[in-house]
Design an enzyme around this catalytic site. Structure first.
Site, PDB file in Angstrom:
ATOM      1  N   GLY A  72     -57.637-122.036  26.640  1.00  0.00           N
ATOM      2  CA  GLY A  72     -58.906-122.084  25.939  1.00  0.00           C
ATOM      3  C   GLY A  72     -60.067-122.494  26.819  1.00  0.00           C
ATOM      4  N   SER A  73     -59.842-123.439  27.730  1.00  0.00           N
ATOM      5  CA  SER A  73     -60.925-123.900  28.603  1.00  0.00           C
ATOM      6  C   SER A  73     -61.407-122.783  29.520  1.00  0.00           C
ATOM      7  CB  SER A  73     -60.469-125.105  29.440  1.00  0.00           C
ATOM      8  OG  SER A  73     -60.290-126.244  28.623  1.00  0.00           O
ATOM      9  N   ASN A 152     -62.587-130.315  17.212  1.00  0.00           N
ATOM     10  CA  ASN A 152     -61.254-130.784  17.562  1.00  0.00           C
ATOM     11  C   ASN A 152     -61.020-132.242  17.208  1.00  0.00           C
ATOM     12  OD1 ASN A 152     -63.279-130.738  19.756  1.00  0.00           O
ATOM     13  ND2 ASN A 152     -61.807-132.062  20.804  1.00  0.00           N
ATOM     14  N   ALA A 201     -52.804-120.711  23.092  1.00  0.00           N
ATOM     15  CA  ALA A 201     -51.469-120.596  22.499  1.00  0.00           C
ATOM     16  C   ALA A 201     -50.871-121.936  22.100  1.00  0.00           C
ATOM     17  CB  ALA A 201     -50.525-119.890  23.482  1.00  0.00           C
ATOM     18  N   HIS A 202     -51.125-122.983  22.884  1.00  0.00           N
ATOM     19  CA  HIS A 202     -50.371-124.218  22.658  1.00  0.00           C
ATOM     20  C   HIS A 202     -50.858-125.034  21.471  1.00  0.00           C
ATOM     21  CE1 HIS A 202     -52.922-127.596  24.379  1.00  0.00           C
ATOM     22  NE2 HIS A 202     -53.596-126.537  24.791  1.00  0.00           N
ATOM     23  N   THR A 238     -51.862-111.525  38.603  1.00  0.00           N
ATOM     24  CA  THR A 238     -50.662-111.035  37.919  1.00  0.00           C
ATOM     25  C   THR A 238     -50.505-111.724  36.572  1.00  0.00           C
ATOM     26  OG1 THR A 238     -49.575-110.656  40.041  1.00  0.00           O
ATOM     27  CG2 THR A 238     -48.160-110.777  38.088  1.00  0.00           C
ATOM     28  N   CYS A 326     -58.560-133.863  26.118  1.00  0.00           N
ATOM     29  CA  CYS A 326     -59.129-133.599  27.444  1.00  0.00           C
ATOM     30  C   CYS A 326     -59.994-134.737  27.954  1.00  0.00           C
ATOM     31  CB  CYS A 326     -59.946-132.307  27.413  1.00  0.00           C
ATOM     32  SG  CYS A 326     -58.935-130.850  27.090  1.00  0.00           S
TER      33      CYS A 326
END
Length: 392
Positions: A72-73, A152, A201-202, A238, A326
């Site tokens: 996200g960051s 958040n 995702a997390h 990649t 964070c």
């Protein structure tokens, strides 16, 4: 052994078994580079495309508008810097709010050093921006409005659709950090007038280190990373196929199960709020009472320090936080709580408990019982609390 209760799902979530099962083959037999033309590479490319389709479907976007990132960051950085530098010839003004995630605030501060002007909107006592203030902040040089979907720390959900309408009426791009909203709020980027959206995702029972940025077709944005031709030459490197597969599966589960998920969390959240507010004195609920994420609870307890509260809760097996993961290493009070008007001494006594799919009513009862004991014990060491009790 002490019972373990995890209530910091806004910081991160455990990977669900279905997600891990989907990822595992891409660590071993399906290990190919998605840019390779032979079979094992094509398998990875197919998985990449399928995950892109799942992410797009979850927010009402087109697959070609989804770009995978390292989280996200990174998505926030790319959206803000990418638009700023690509549209500098049109203007240099950006609008955000004072309660954004550090990934947005620190990016904006960086851009200020690069010659951009940033307006930081105030919020009310619940954490909501004022739409009239937003309108009045727009200048001829404004090129981007970036306002988070849901906070958040205090869980407040912003009027995203209205913000997007204001932006589009003025021909301004609108980006929203939806890291906390995905999996908790139904999102359709077309209906909500969103030009760019960040997700991770997390936060939805997927792996760490992978996220996505939605970029509406036609938005002028600079590439984030230079190198190969991955992600349409906009984000070289990649691809993290196992992580991307995990994101695709996690977001599929989260959006398909949204109503059941929200119904359960709302019931648990309301029980937690009601029990704490009725059994503990001198406590304040931070954030909007209704326009908030279903699993978010943020309390401020007077006469105690949040760090002592967190350590005491940890000793009885309860994991919570005092704000953003964070910035948890900082001794400064939460910038969000300061922005909604809390004084330092109350902001320092904050506790965020964020519920998830693996919590239940027994967890709530255990937390409330222990929280009451801990708060009472910590207050016994506070001269100010004794003075207040003596005057009561």
């Amino acid at each position: 052994m002490t019972r373990q209760i995890y209530m910091d799902n806004a910081a991160t979530t455990p990977i669900k078994k279905e997600v891990l099962d989907a990822m595992m083959p891409y660590f071993t037999e399906k290990f190919g580079n998605a840019s390779s033309v032979y079979r094992v590479g094509r398998e990875s490319k197919k998985a990449l495309d399928e995950s892109r389709e799942k992410v797009a479907k979850s927010i009402g976007a087109k697959p070609k508008e989804i770009y995978f990132t390292g989280g996200g960051s990174e998505a926030d950085n790319w959206a803000i810097k990418g638009v700023a530098f690509a549209n500098r010839n049109k203007g240099n003004h950006i609008i955000t709010s004072k309660i954004e995630h550090p990934a947005v605030l620190n990016t904006c501060e960086y851009l200020e050093k690069e010659g951009f002007e940033v307006t930081y909107l105030d919020v009310d006592e619940y954490g909501l921006i004022n739409l009239d203030e937003l309108k009045n902040s727009i200048k001829d040089e404004t090129i981007l409005i970036t306002i988070m979907f849901a906070n958040n720390e205090i869980g407040t959900i912003q009027p995203v659709k209205e913000i997007g309408e204001i932006a589009h009426q003025k021909g301004i791009y609108f980006h929203t950090d939806a890291v906390q909203a995905i999996g908790n709020v139904a999102i359709n980027v077309e209906e909500l007038n969103i030009d760019m959206l960040s997700l991770s995702a997390h936060k939805i029972y997927g792996p760490k280190g992978v996220g996505a940025l939605y970029i509406r077709q036609g938005v002028k944005v600079h590439p984030y990373m230079h190198g190969g031709a991955q992600e349409k030459s906009r984000r070289a490197g990649t691809e993290n196929i196992p992580g991307i597969v995990g994101l695709g599966k996690a977001i599929e589960l989260a959006t398909n199960n949204l109503e059941e998920h929200n119904s359960k969390l709302l019931k648990l959240r309301n029980k937690l709020i009601n029990d704490v507010m009725s059994k503990i004195d001198y406590v304040r609920l931070n954030g909007h009472p209704e326009k908030r994420l279903p699993g978010n609870v943020n309390f401020s307890f007077e006469f105690i320090e949040g760090e002592a509260l967190l350590l005491s809760l940890d000793m009885v097996g309860i994991a919570g936080s005092s704000g953003s993961a964070c910035s948890s290493g900082s001794l400064d009070p939460s910038h969000v709580l300061m922005a909604i008007g809390l004084p330092h001494e109350i902001a320092h006594g904050s506790l965020r408990l964020s519920l998830g799919d693996f919590n239940n009513e027994e967890d709530i009862d255990y937390v409330v019982e222990n929280l009451g004991i801990i708060v009472n014990r910590l207050r016994q060491m506070s001269p100010l609390y004794e003075k207040v009790r003596g005057n009561a």
